[in-house]
Design an enzyme around this catalytic site. Structure first.
Site, PDB file in Angstrom:
ATOM      1  CE1 TYR A   1      -4.098   1.940   0.713  1.00 32.69           C
ATOM      2  CE2 TYR A   1      -2.821   2.994   2.455  1.00 32.69           C
ATOM      3  CZ  TYR A   1      -3.952   2.944   1.657  1.00 32.69           C
ATOM      4  OH  TYR A   1      -4.936   3.904   1.811  1.00 32.69           O
TER       5      TYR A   1
ATOM      6  CE  LYS B   1      -3.927   4.768  -1.400  1.00 33.14           C
ATOM      7  NZ  LYS B   1      -4.983   5.120  -2.365  1.00 33.14           N
TER       8      LYS B   1
HETATM    9  P1  NAP Z   1     -13.454   1.755   1.438  1.00 36.02           P
HETATM   10  O1  NAP Z   1     -14.552   2.215   2.319  1.00 36.02           O
HETATM   11  O2  NAP Z   1     -12.906   0.389   1.617  1.00 36.02           O
HETATM   12  O3  NAP Z   1     -13.927   1.962  -0.088  1.00 36.02           O
HETATM   13  C1  NAP Z   1     -13.104   1.579  -1.125  1.00 36.02           C
HETATM   14  C2  NAP Z   1     -13.725   2.024  -2.432  1.00 36.02           C
HETATM   15  O4  NAP Z   1     -12.853   1.660  -3.496  1.00 36.02           O
HETATM   16  C3  NAP Z   1     -15.062   1.364  -2.710  1.00 36.02           C
HETATM   17  O5  NAP Z   1     -15.965   2.320  -3.209  1.00 36.02           O
HETATM   18  C4  NAP Z   1     -14.743   0.332  -3.767  1.00 36.02           C
HETATM   19  O6  NAP Z   1     -15.779   0.124  -4.694  1.00 36.02           O
HETATM   20  C5  NAP Z   1     -13.599   1.015  -4.498  1.00 36.02           C
HETATM   21  N1  NAP Z   1     -12.797   0.039  -5.236  1.00 36.02           N
HETATM   22  C6  NAP Z   1     -11.966  -0.915  -4.745  1.00 36.02           C
HETATM   23  N2  NAP Z   1     -11.428  -1.613  -5.744  1.00 36.02           N
HETATM   24  C7  NAP Z   1     -11.922  -1.098  -6.894  1.00 36.02           C
HETATM   25  C8  NAP Z   1     -11.733  -1.393  -8.267  1.00 36.02           C
HETATM   26  N3  NAP Z   1     -10.891  -2.378  -8.660  1.00 36.02           N
HETATM   27  N4  NAP Z   1     -12.377  -0.644  -9.180  1.00 36.02           N
HETATM   28  C9  NAP Z   1     -13.216   0.354  -8.806  1.00 36.02           C
HETATM   29  N5  NAP Z   1     -13.435   0.680  -7.516  1.00 36.02           N
HETATM   30  C10 NAP Z   1     -12.804  -0.043  -6.573  1.00 36.02           C
HETATM   31  O7  NAP Z   1     -12.204   2.706   1.571  1.00 36.02           O
HETATM   32  P2  NAP Z   1     -12.085   4.277   1.893  1.00 36.02           P
HETATM   33  O8  NAP Z   1     -11.580   4.399   3.255  1.00 36.02           O
HETATM   34  O9  NAP Z   1     -13.313   4.982   1.480  1.00 36.02           O
HETATM   35  O10 NAP Z   1     -10.874   4.636   0.911  1.00 36.02           O
HETATM   36  C11 NAP Z   1     -11.017   5.445  -0.252  1.00 36.02           C
HETATM   37  C12 NAP Z   1      -9.638   5.871  -0.698  1.00 36.02           C
HETATM   38  O11 NAP Z   1      -9.003   6.618   0.343  1.00 36.02           O
HETATM   39  C13 NAP Z   1      -8.703   4.702  -1.007  1.00 36.02           C
HETATM   40  O12 NAP Z   1      -7.884   5.014  -2.102  1.00 36.02           O
HETATM   41  C14 NAP Z   1      -7.870   4.607   0.254  1.00 36.02           C
HETATM   42  O13 NAP Z   1      -6.627   4.007   0.009  1.00 36.02           O
HETATM   43  C15 NAP Z   1      -7.739   6.067   0.632  1.00 36.02           C
HETATM   44  N6  NAP Z   1      -7.398   6.299   2.031  1.00 36.02           N
HETATM   45  C16 NAP Z   1      -8.241   5.913   3.034  1.00 36.02           C
HETATM   46  C17 NAP Z   1      -7.863   6.171   4.354  1.00 36.02           C
HETATM   47  C18 NAP Z   1      -8.724   5.797   5.526  1.00 36.02           C
HETATM   48  O14 NAP Z   1      -8.269   5.991   6.677  1.00 36.02           O
HETATM   49  N7  NAP Z   1      -9.941   5.292   5.344  1.00 36.02           N
HETATM   50  C19 NAP Z   1      -6.650   6.797   4.625  1.00 36.02           C
HETATM   51  C20 NAP Z   1      -5.818   7.160   3.576  1.00 36.02           C
HETATM   52  C21 NAP Z   1      -6.229   6.913   2.278  1.00 36.02           C
HETATM   53  P3  NAP Z   1     -16.753  -1.182  -4.681  1.00 36.02           P
HETATM   54  O15 NAP Z   1     -17.249  -1.356  -3.287  1.00 36.02           O
HETATM   55  O16 NAP Z   1     -17.818  -0.793  -5.659  1.00 36.02           O
HETATM   56  O17 NAP Z   1     -15.929  -2.329  -5.168  1.00 36.02           O
END
Ligand code: NAP
Length: 246
Positions: free
Chosen positions: A154, A158
């Protein structure tokens, strides 16, 4: 602020992507709500955007598949005639210490987070160069900046997204297309729900603002970078982390 703009948000059915889609719509944008597995939830997001008086369509595509990404952009053009804002939000984690991390876990995370962003940026660049305007916003992570044990895959993805952001900002700058990253810290979503309480407490202890971030905190930063007011900002990584890293 974003009236007459068309935004494509990947992974917009839930979590941070959902909030970004809703927030961009609140500011006036029409939205392409991309999903991969969460069809019903993506439809619910589109319905909510419709209630706000904006147009939204759901489009399925696995961002790590070049053909599906090409089809996503083709369909977006057919539907809206343009894409002004691309938010590369789709992402997954598959955490493990390196001695236990499989090649599959490495590949899946790099393919979804980093290659997915590459494939979408490639399509968006083609359109935006012609349009002579556009905003690309990549959702990176604090993990790609300071590193995190158990996340070699990851962190690579990133950090790679931050590098690609800078490279593309230089490539597209002369056509008024900006490319920036937003690096969230610890945000409460399904991605972080699964972490053991001990890990969550450890992260909270490192946050000067003394709370976990909400998806809305990230969405507002994205909306700013998408706005006219951010026209002179490119190649940057905006950290949204409550001060966890400075
Ligand atoms: P999440 O709740 O697990 O949601 C992940 C999203 O990514 C879902 O909408 C999922 O869509 C989509 N996704 C995964 N694989 C995919 C693919 N192959 N094609 C299209 N869509 C895909 O995660 P989140 O926390 O909202 O994270 C969103 C972003 O923020 C990510 O890039 C994550 O790395 C980043 N981020 C999150 C955090 C945190 O603390 N939560 C911190 C830093 C960065 P489906 O359900 O439709 O498959």
């Amino acid at each position: 602020m974003l009236e007459n703009k068309v935004a494509l948000v990947t992974g917009a059915g839930r979590g941070i992507g959902r909030e970004i889609a809703l927030t961009l719509a609140e500011y006036g944008a029409d939205v392409i709500v991309n999903y991969n597995g969460s069809e019903e939830r993506a439809k619910a997001v589109a319905a909510e955007i419709g209630e706000k008086g904006r147009k939204a369509v759901v489009m399925k595509a696995n961002v790590s598949d070049a053909d599906e990404v090409a089809a996503l952009f083709e369909q977006s053009l057919k539907e809206f005639g343009r894409v002004d804002i691309l938010v590369n939000n789709a992402g997954i984690t598959k955490d493990n210490l390196i001695l236990k991390m499989s090649e599959q876990e490495y590949d899946a995370v790099v393919d979804t987070n980093m290659k997915g962003a590459f494939l979408c940026m490639k399509q968006a660049a083609k359109l935006m160069l012609k349009q002579r305007s556009g905003r690309i916003i990549n959702i990176a992570s604090i993990s790609g900046i300071i590193g995190n044990a158990g996340q070699v895959n990851y962190c690579a993805a990133k950090a790679g997204m931050i590098g690609m952001t800078k490279a593309l900002a230089r490539e597209l700058g002369s056509r008024s297309v900006t490319v920036n990253a937003v690096a969230p810290g610890f945000i409460e979503t399904e991605m972080t729900d699964v972490l053991p309480q001990q890990v969550k407490d450890g992260m909270l202890a490192q946050i000067p603002l003394k709370r976990a971030g909400q998806a809305k905190d990230v969405a507002e930063a994205v909306a700013f970078l998408a706005s006219e007011g951010a026209a002179y900002i490119t190649g940057q990584t905006l950290q949204v982390n409550g001060g966890m890293d400075m």
